[in-house]
Write a protein that holds these residues in place. Structure first.
Motif, PDB file in Angstrom:
ATOM      1  N   ALA A  25       0.835  -1.206   0.000  1.00 44.54           N
ATOM      2  CA  ALA A  25       0.000   0.000   0.000  1.00 44.54           C
ATOM      3  C   ALA A  25       0.866   1.250   0.000  1.00 44.54           C
ATOM      4  O   ALA A  25       0.550   2.233  -0.672  1.00 44.54           O
ATOM      5  N   LYS A  29       0.703   3.874  -2.953  1.00 45.98           N
ATOM      6  CA  LYS A  29       0.326   5.253  -2.630  1.00 45.98           C
ATOM      7  C   LYS A  29       1.206   6.254  -3.370  1.00 45.98           C
ATOM      8  O   LYS A  29       0.742   7.321  -3.768  1.00 45.98           O
ATOM      9  N   GLN A  33      -3.148   7.096  -5.654  1.00 46.04           N
ATOM     10  CA  GLN A  33      -3.885   7.264  -4.404  1.00 46.04           C
ATOM     11  C   GLN A  33      -5.140   6.393  -4.331  1.00 46.04           C
ATOM     12  O   GLN A  33      -5.458   5.839  -3.291  1.00 46.04           O
ATOM     13  N   THR A  34      -5.857   6.260  -5.424  1.00 43.78           N
ATOM     14  CA  THR A  34      -7.133   5.543  -5.418  1.00 43.78           C
ATOM     15  C   THR A  34      -6.955   4.088  -5.027  1.00 43.78           C
ATOM     16  O   THR A  34      -7.658   3.576  -4.163  1.00 43.78           O
ATOM     17  N   GLU A  35      -6.013   3.414  -5.655  1.00 51.37           N
ATOM     18  CA  GLU A  35      -5.801   2.000  -5.360  1.00 51.37           C
ATOM     19  C   GLU A  35      -5.241   1.800  -3.964  1.00 51.37           C
ATOM     20  O   GLU A  35      -5.530   0.800  -3.309  1.00 51.37           O
ATOM     21  N   SER A  36      -4.455   2.737  -3.494  1.00 52.23           N
ATOM     22  CA  SER A  36      -3.938   2.654  -2.131  1.00 52.23           C
ATOM     23  C   SER A  36      -5.089   2.673  -1.131  1.00 52.23           C
ATOM     24  O   SER A  36      -5.098   1.915  -0.164  1.00 52.23           O
ATOM     25  N   TYR A  37      -6.069   3.520  -1.378  1.00 50.63           N
ATOM     26  CA  TYR A  37      -7.237   3.593  -0.498  1.00 50.63           C
ATOM     27  C   TYR A  37      -7.979   2.255  -0.478  1.00 50.63           C
ATOM     28  O   TYR A  37      -8.367   1.755   0.577  1.00 50.63           O
ATOM     29  N   THR A  38      -8.147   1.653  -1.649  1.00 48.96           N
ATOM     30  CA  THR A  38      -8.829   0.358  -1.753  1.00 48.96           C
ATOM     31  C   THR A  38      -8.077  -0.701  -0.960  1.00 48.96           C
ATOM     32  O   THR A  38      -8.684  -1.478  -0.219  1.00 48.96           O
ATOM     33  N   ASN A  40      -5.978  -0.219   1.540  1.00 45.96           N
ATOM     34  CA  ASN A  40      -6.053   0.087   2.968  1.00 45.96           C
ATOM     35  C   ASN A  40      -7.406  -0.311   3.562  1.00 45.96           C
ATOM     36  O   ASN A  40      -7.483  -0.726   4.715  1.00 45.96           O
ATOM     37  N   THR A  41      -8.453  -0.209   2.770  1.00 42.25           N
ATOM     38  CA  THR A  41      -9.773  -0.663   3.221  1.00 42.25           C
ATOM     39  C   THR A  41      -9.759  -2.171   3.437  1.00 42.25           C
ATOM     40  O   THR A  41     -10.275  -2.671   4.442  1.00 42.25           O
TER      41      THR A  41
END
Length: 55
Positions: A25, A29, A33-38, A40-41
């Motif tokens: 992640a 990042k 940013q978008t895939e990092s958020y996914t 991290n979820t």
């Protein structure tokens, strides 16, 4: 193998997976940013599962 031992091994595996996913992640990042958020979820969901299993 007894059930508690199998559960303990599974929890250890999940904890290792979280560590690896956190590293990934961090790298993601840096570029997206978008895939990092996914990711991290997903990590948060797995940590909640670990908490439920580790009682």
């Amino acid at each position: 193998m007894d059930k508690q031992y199998q559960l303990d091994l599974s929890i250890q595996d999940l904890k290792q997976a979280v560590k690896i996913m956190r590293r990934a992640a961090g790298r993601i990042k840096e570029v997206d940013q978008t895939e990092s958020y996914t990711l991290n979820t997903l990590i948060s969901d797995i940590e909640e599962l670990i908490d439920r299993l580790d009682k």
